[in-house]
Design an enzyme around this catalytic site. Structure first.
Site, PDB file in Angstrom:
ATOM      1  N   CYS A 287       0.806  -1.231   0.000  1.00  0.00           N
ATOM      2  CA  CYS A 287       0.000   0.000   0.000  1.00  0.00           C
ATOM      3  C   CYS A 287       0.835   1.275   0.000  1.00  0.00           C
ATOM      4  O   CYS A 287       0.751   2.070  -0.934  1.00  0.00           O
ATOM      5  CB  CYS A 287      -0.927   0.007   1.208  1.00  0.00           C
ATOM      6  SG  CYS A 287      -2.186  -1.269   1.103  1.00  0.00           S
TER       7      CYS A 287
HETATM    8  N1  LIG Z   1      -2.492  -6.353   1.127  1.00  0.00           N
HETATM    9  C1  LIG Z   1      -2.996  -5.361   1.807  1.00  0.00           C
HETATM   10  O1  LIG Z   1      -2.669  -5.176   2.965  1.00  0.00           O
HETATM   11  C2  LIG Z   1      -4.026  -4.422   1.182  1.00  0.00           C
HETATM   12  C3  LIG Z   1      -4.712  -3.536   2.028  1.00  0.00           C
HETATM   13  C4  LIG Z   1      -5.664  -2.704   1.486  1.00  0.00           C
HETATM   14  C5  LIG Z   1      -5.906  -2.718   0.111  1.00  0.00           C
HETATM   15  N2  LIG Z   1      -5.226  -3.581  -0.710  1.00  0.00           N
HETATM   16  C6  LIG Z   1      -5.558  -3.563  -2.129  1.00  0.00           C
HETATM   17  O2  LIG Z   1      -6.375  -4.702  -2.428  1.00  0.00           O
HETATM   18  C7  LIG Z   1      -6.106  -5.187  -3.745  1.00  0.00           C
HETATM   19  C8  LIG Z   1      -5.705  -6.655  -3.682  1.00  0.00           C
HETATM   20  O3  LIG Z   1      -4.490  -6.762  -2.964  1.00  0.00           O
HETATM   21  P1  LIG Z   1      -4.002  -8.088  -2.291  1.00  0.00           P
HETATM   22  O4  LIG Z   1      -2.946  -7.675  -1.332  1.00  0.00           O
HETATM   23  O5  LIG Z   1      -5.140  -8.902  -1.794  1.00  0.00           O
HETATM   24  O6  LIG Z   1      -3.355  -8.835  -3.559  1.00  0.00           O
HETATM   25  P2  LIG Z   1      -2.776 -10.313  -3.614  1.00  0.00           P
HETATM   26  O7  LIG Z   1      -1.703 -10.298  -4.630  1.00  0.00           O
HETATM   27  O8  LIG Z   1      -2.517 -10.817  -2.241  1.00  0.00           O
HETATM   28  O9  LIG Z   1      -3.996 -11.193  -4.181  1.00  0.00           O
HETATM   29  C9  LIG Z   1      -4.619 -10.943  -5.382  1.00  0.00           C
HETATM   30  C10 LIG Z   1      -5.157 -12.257  -5.948  1.00  0.00           C
HETATM   31  O10 LIG Z   1      -5.885 -11.942  -7.138  1.00  0.00           O
HETATM   32  C11 LIG Z   1      -5.643 -12.952  -8.100  1.00  0.00           C
HETATM   33  N3  LIG Z   1      -5.947 -12.407  -9.430  1.00  0.00           N
HETATM   34  C12 LIG Z   1      -5.231 -11.547 -10.180  1.00  0.00           C
HETATM   35  N4  LIG Z   1      -5.900 -11.234 -11.314  1.00  0.00           N
HETATM   36  C13 LIG Z   1      -7.060 -11.912 -11.273  1.00  0.00           C
HETATM   37  C14 LIG Z   1      -8.177 -12.012 -12.146  1.00  0.00           C
HETATM   38  N5  LIG Z   1      -8.256 -11.291 -13.257  1.00  0.00           N
HETATM   39  N6  LIG Z   1      -9.195 -12.833 -11.803  1.00  0.00           N
HETATM   40  C15 LIG Z   1      -9.157 -13.563 -10.664  1.00  0.00           C
HETATM   41  N7  LIG Z   1      -8.124 -13.495  -9.783  1.00  0.00           N
HETATM   42  C16 LIG Z   1      -7.099 -12.689 -10.087  1.00  0.00           C
HETATM   43  C17 LIG Z   1      -4.193 -13.337  -7.884  1.00  0.00           C
HETATM   44  O11 LIG Z   1      -3.937 -14.641  -8.377  1.00  0.00           O
HETATM   45  C18 LIG Z   1      -4.077 -13.255  -6.346  1.00  0.00           C
HETATM   46  O12 LIG Z   1      -4.350 -14.508  -5.739  1.00  0.00           O
HETATM   47  C19 LIG Z   1      -5.021  -4.266  -4.299  1.00  0.00           C
HETATM   48  O13 LIG Z   1      -5.632  -3.253  -5.041  1.00  0.00           O
HETATM   49  C20 LIG Z   1      -4.379  -3.692  -3.062  1.00  0.00           C
HETATM   50  O14 LIG Z   1      -3.791  -2.438  -3.299  1.00  0.00           O
HETATM   51  C21 LIG Z   1      -4.294  -4.435  -0.184  1.00  0.00           C
END
Ligand SMILES: NC(=O)c1ccc[n+]([C@@H]2O[C@H](COP(=O)([O-])OP(=O)(O)OC[C@H]3O[C@@H](n4cnc5c(N)ncnc54)[C@H](O)[C@@H]3O)[C@@H](O)[C@H]2O)c1
Length: 440
Positions: free
Chosen positions: A280
């Site tokens: 983030c």
């Molecule tokens: N990690 C954090 O602490 C956090 C906190 C707040 C917001 N976010 C936001 O949330 C969003 C997701 O982040 P995350 O940390 O969960 O990511 P991540 O990489 O942990 O997980 C994302 C998942 O989505 C899957 N994926 C990718 N493209 C896809 C598609 N087209 N269809 C289906 N699955 C697909 C990937 O295989 C992966 O398993 C981002 O925008 C991030 O900025 C993350």
């Protein structure tokens, strides 16, 4: 016009005959954000499926293995036994009343927003969109994404937003490893494209979190998330700039922060460190500054400055390491340095964007012998070099020329570190004051 959509979990009689609506929620993207959401919705008694492109993620979850810090294998087993389905087949979208998109939003190689995953997920939703579905984007992104990128693709199916389907943005605020605030007790901000979208989204989240905050629209909800992260980014940069001149002036900035924190109003404590990491803080403000530049033609100066300062911290840490060794008459190129804690946050295994990597890479480039210890990391690579992981921490502490505390995992016993090490650079201000401890 269609009749209003029924509440989540009730039967939508407007569906075409034969449509099999066997799910309440489909979560797209089962990572740090999607998986906790899937768990909470399962715990709320909803029928939930997770859709992920990664076959490894799908296979692992089906086998009961968790790949994120905040969920244990037992949590996954419990979800599966309560009917949680995991698939890589997008047709599952057609079976649900609510679809939540939680896919990654990284940066492109030139530092711009990479919305490939959001667009791919949106295309899948458009292909399987059924009447009455609520679609929510949770991925962090720049203001305008929901209405300018997602909405047109869904509307291209011929369905009308607010009537045939509902669309909202709700930023995820998950804080991996936080023992106090999880999904349910962290208020959820929601912004709908139309009042009906807003109502549907508020109703859905009202069933799974304690408090829902209604934004005026999708852009306000999108911007709220970027403000939260930019605020942290800028304040950390303020302390990272101060730590340099406080060192020059012989002032202990951590003690300064402690004193300032005694003010019961108007001050929130942030701390300096070896740089910012995670998914983030280093990335989200760039989404905002990129958008300001692209749409308005000027720079978001606070973000640019914070970026520059925070990005410079690994080099500053190495400069301080070199300085400490010089004072002992040792050359960095002939010294051994042990890095303690290489994840980006304490007490979790997440290594994404960790500043430990550029610190190690710079030390290696200068010829130092670098090893690491981290209870959460089994193997670790910095710029293509696999570093030695010390097995016996206590022995390693006394064997190396310098110990650098990069991450303050709570399992590290400060007293033992101080007693056993020749010299420590404490980048977290965590260790007791001692002749062999220098704070950043
Ligand atoms: N990690 C954090 O602490 C956090 C906190 C707040 C917001 N976010 C936001 O949330 C969003 C997701 O982040 P995350 O940390 O969960 O990511 P991540 O990489 O942990 O997980 C994302 C998942 O989505 C899957 N994926 C990718 N493209 C896809 C598609 N087209 N269809 C289906 N699955 C697909 C990937 O295989 C992966 O398993 C981002 O925008 C991030 O900025 C993350």
């Amino acid at each position: 016009m269609d009749e209003p959509a029924p509440a989540v979990g009730t039967v939508d009689t407007r569906r075409a005959p034969g449509a099999v609506e066997t799910l309440d929620v489909v979560v797209i993207g089962l990572g740090y954000v999607g998986l906790p959401l899937a768990r909470e919705t399962c715990l709320s008694g909803l029928r939930v499926a997770g859709l992920d492109r990664s076959q490894d993620v799908v296979a692992g979850l089906r086998a009961g293995r968790s790949h994120v810090d905040d969920l244990s294998d037992a949590d996954i087993a419990h979800m599966l036994s309560s009917g949680f389905e995991v698939t890589s087949e997008p047709s599952v979208i057609a079976r649900a009343r609510v679809v939540v998109i939680c896919v990654p939003t990284p940066l492109t190689p030139d530092g711009g927003p990479d919305l490939t995953a959001v667009l791919a997920a949106t295309q899948d939703v458009a292909a399987w969109l059924r009447p009455g579905t609520l679609v929510v984007l949770e991925s962090t992104t720049y203001p305008g994404t929901t209405e300018e990128l997602v909405l047109p693709r869904l509307a291209a199916t011929g369905r009308r937003v607010g009537e045939d389907f509902y669309l909202a943005f709700s930023p995820e605020r998950i804080d991996p490893g936080n023992p106090h605030f999880g999904f349910r007790n962290t208020p959820k901000v929601v912004g709908g494209v139309t009042p009906a979208c807003q109502q549907q989204a508020v109703e859905f989240y009202g069933g799974v979190v304690d408090k829902v905050i209604e934004a005026r629209g999708t852009r306000e909800a999108e911007m709220a998330k970027l403000l939260e992260n930019t605020y942290r980014h800028v304040n950390i940069a303020l302390l990272n700039e101060m730590v340099r001149f406080c060192h020059e002036l012989g002032i202990d900035l951590w003690n300064v922060i402690e004193c300032a924190s005694s003010k019961p109003f108007g001050f929130q404590a942030f701390h300096p460190g070896p740089g910012v990491g995670g998914h983030c803080i280093p990335i989200d403000p760039k989404y905002l500054s990129h958008q300001v530049q692209a749409k308005l033609g000027y720079t978001f100066r606070f973000v640019e400055l914070a970026q520059e300062i925070n990005k410079g911290m690994p080099a500053y840490v190495v400069h301080r390491i070199q300085d400490l060794l010089d004072r002992q008459g040792k050359a960095l190129s002939r010294s051994s340095v042990l890095l303690l804690g290489v994840t980006y946050k304490p007490d979790i295994a997440d290594e994404r964007e960790s500043p430990a990597v550029p610190v190690a890479a710079r030390l290696l480039a200068k010829g130092a012998t670098v090893s690491f210890h981290d209870p959460y990391v089994a193997t670790w690579t910095a710029n293509g070099t696999t570093l030695e992981r010390v097995a016996d921490l206590h022995r390693a502490l006394s064997a190396v020329d310098l110990v650098v505390l990069l991450q303050s995992h709570s399992c590290y016993d400060g007293g033992a570190l101080v007693m056993l090490s020749h010299q420590i650079l404490d980048t977290r201000g965590r260790l007791p004051v001692a002749p062999n401890v220098e704070r950043l």
